[in-house]
Enzyme design. Sequence first.
Site, PDB file in Angstrom:
ATOM      1  N   ARG A  31     -29.908 -14.278 -37.977  1.00  0.00           N
ATOM      2  CA  ARG A  31     -29.531 -13.092 -37.214  1.00  0.00           C
ATOM      3  C   ARG A  31     -30.573 -12.592 -36.223  1.00  0.00           C
ATOM      4  O   ARG A  31     -30.328 -11.610 -35.532  1.00  0.00           O
ATOM      5  CB  ARG A  31     -29.129 -11.925 -38.128  1.00  0.00           C
ATOM      6  CG  ARG A  31     -27.978 -12.232 -39.023  1.00  0.00           C
ATOM      7  CD  ARG A  31     -27.336 -11.042 -39.635  1.00  0.00           C
ATOM      8  NE  ARG A  31     -28.234 -10.104 -40.260  1.00  0.00           N
ATOM      9  CZ  ARG A  31     -27.899  -8.864 -40.603  1.00  0.00           C
ATOM     10  NH1 ARG A  31     -26.679  -8.451 -40.370  1.00  0.00           N
ATOM     11  NH2 ARG A  31     -28.742  -8.066 -41.173  1.00  0.00           N
ATOM     12  N   ASP A  32     -31.746 -13.211 -36.143  1.00  0.00           N
ATOM     13  CA  ASP A  32     -32.757 -12.720 -35.200  1.00  0.00           C
ATOM     14  C   ASP A  32     -33.545 -13.872 -34.581  1.00  0.00           C
ATOM     15  O   ASP A  32     -34.767 -13.810 -34.467  1.00  0.00           O
ATOM     16  CB  ASP A  32     -33.693 -11.732 -35.891  1.00  0.00           C
ATOM     17  CG  ASP A  32     -34.413 -10.818 -34.901  1.00  0.00           C
ATOM     18  OD1 ASP A  32     -33.943 -10.685 -33.751  1.00  0.00           O
ATOM     19  OD2 ASP A  32     -35.441 -10.224 -35.285  1.00  0.00           O
ATOM     20  N   ILE A  33     -32.828 -14.929 -34.170  1.00  0.00           N
ATOM     21  CA  ILE A  33     -33.484 -16.043 -33.492  1.00  0.00           C
ATOM     22  C   ILE A  33     -33.931 -15.550 -32.113  1.00  0.00           C
ATOM     23  O   ILE A  33     -33.123 -15.068 -31.324  1.00  0.00           O
ATOM     24  CB  ILE A  33     -32.539 -17.255 -33.359  1.00  0.00           C
ATOM     25  CG1 ILE A  33     -32.168 -17.796 -34.745  1.00  0.00           C
ATOM     26  CG2 ILE A  33     -33.146 -18.353 -32.486  1.00  0.00           C
ATOM     27  CD1 ILE A  33     -33.330 -18.350 -35.538  1.00  0.00           C
TER      28      ILE A  33
END
Length: 154
Positions: A31-33
């Site tokens: 969810r936070d690449i």
Amino acid sequence: MSLTLYSVLRFYTAEIACGLHFLHRRNIVHRDIKPSNIMLDGNGHICIIDLGIAHESVTSSTKIHGTAGTSSYQDPEEQTFHAAVDWWRLGIVMYRMSTGFHPFHYGGNITRNEPKLPSWLDADLEDLLLNLLQVNYKMQLDVYSKIRDHPFFN
């Protein structure tokens, strides 16, 4: 883009994709690449870090509600998400690695709905970016197909 830069982009993108496959096979969505969550180890290989907002037990039929992560990397449909959000974010990271710019933002502001691809990009890279930055997740690469089979990695 020079052959050397193209090769480096291909190598790092492949390693990030392998990391995402590793997580997704275990039903984990990062969810936070983004660039600051992608580090290099001592041998020059990718390490995906900061799993603080990762979500576990996400399958292809599971949908999670809410937003998380860095807003400039979120996909427009991210109020309800599954593993497709990681592939969208990989597309933004790849675009930034290959052009130095964000495909949708300029100075923190959304400036366009479709990514503007420079004319000098390789056709295979352009196609991969367009497939990853597909707003309709059902059409997005790697939700229903294999990124490793894309001609960019030949």
